[in-house]
Write an enzyme that holds these catalytic residues in place. Structure first.
Site: not given
Ligand code: ADP
Ligand code: ADP
Length: 221
Positions: A18, A93, A132, A164, A175
């Protein structure tokens, strides 16, 4: 594409891509990228009360409570720079968050344009989150194998990469469970509202980005 106000949600499990897609799509469409995860991490870096509260949930892989998250997000979208539309990454979420967003946009005479689900298997998610890393200086996200930082980069070089806390194995498992229990019901929520589109997230980031743009173009005509 952004002559009309667009409110786009990127939906998908943690690690689906995302954030990666939001950054490149925001650049290409001019939409404002809003990531609630980034907002919480920024609060943490700035030492705010909200940041330390959020950390207690984030470290365990739990969601930050709805009331806190909704208040923060609604305040952000009420600002001038969000009037032309936004690209939501990591929000909503929960169904409660989705309802609050619908209500707030409705009060401004707006609505969600489309929700795009980035579809990725659990096995791929685990590989992506496990590798990541992000730049300690600018926050850009990389992957140790799939998208390694460039050795010659002045900012994002390998030694500057951090992992992270919530990308460690114990938090990853939780998660994914939290996603299945609390966030996946949003797929049905937006499908019922006829606002769901999906893209195959198991392609190169560039190919996913093209499909995503096509999904946005399909609803902006
Ligand atoms: P990821 O990229 O792995 O999906 P995020 O950066 O979006 O993770 O979120 C990291 C953490 O921040 C989540 O596991 C949660 O604890 C918190 N968080 C982010 N967005 C939300 C949301 N919309 N509602 C509740 N918690 C959130
Ligand atoms: P989210 O915001 O949904 O948690 P991220 O954009 O942070 O996901 O991506 C999670 C991990 O996967 C990062 O290390 C990123 O560089 C990698 N990644 C993202 N898109 C792709 C893809 N299409 N193929 C392989 N790796 C990817």
């Amino acid at each position: 594409m952004t002559d009309q106000t667009m409110y786009v949600i990127l939906l998908g499990p943690p690690g689906a891509g995302k954030g990666t897609q939001a950054v490149q799509t925001a650049e290409r469409t001019g939409l404002l990228h809003l990531s609630t995860g980034d907002m919480f991490r920024e609060n943490l870096r700035n030492g705010t009360e909200l940041g330390s509260l959020a950390k207690t949930f984030m470290d365990k892989g739990e969601l930050v409570p709805d009331d806190v998250t909704i208040r923060m997000l609604l305040e952000r979208i009420s600002r001038e720079d969000a009037r032309a539309g936004c690209l939501f990454d990591g929000f909503p979420r929960t169904v409660e968050q989705a309802r609050a967003l619908d209500e707030a946009l409705g009060e401004q005479g707006n609505e969600i344009t489309v929700t795009v689900l980035i579809d990725v298997s659990d096995e791929e998610i685990t590989r992506r989150l496990g590798g990541r890393v992000s730049c300690a200086s600018c926050g850009s996200v990389f992957h140790e194998i799939f998208n390694p930082p460039k050795a010659e980069s002045p900012c994002c070089d390998q030694v500057n990469m951090i992992q992270r806390d919530d990308d460690k194995p114990a938090a990853i498992a939780n998660r994914l469970q939290v996603y299945a229990d609390q966030t996946e019901p949003l797929v049905a929520y937006y499908r019922q509202a006829d606002k769901l589109s999906s893209v195959n997230g198991e392609q190169s980031p560039q190919a996913v980005g093209e499909d995503l743009l096509a999904a946005l173009q399909a609803v902006s005509d």
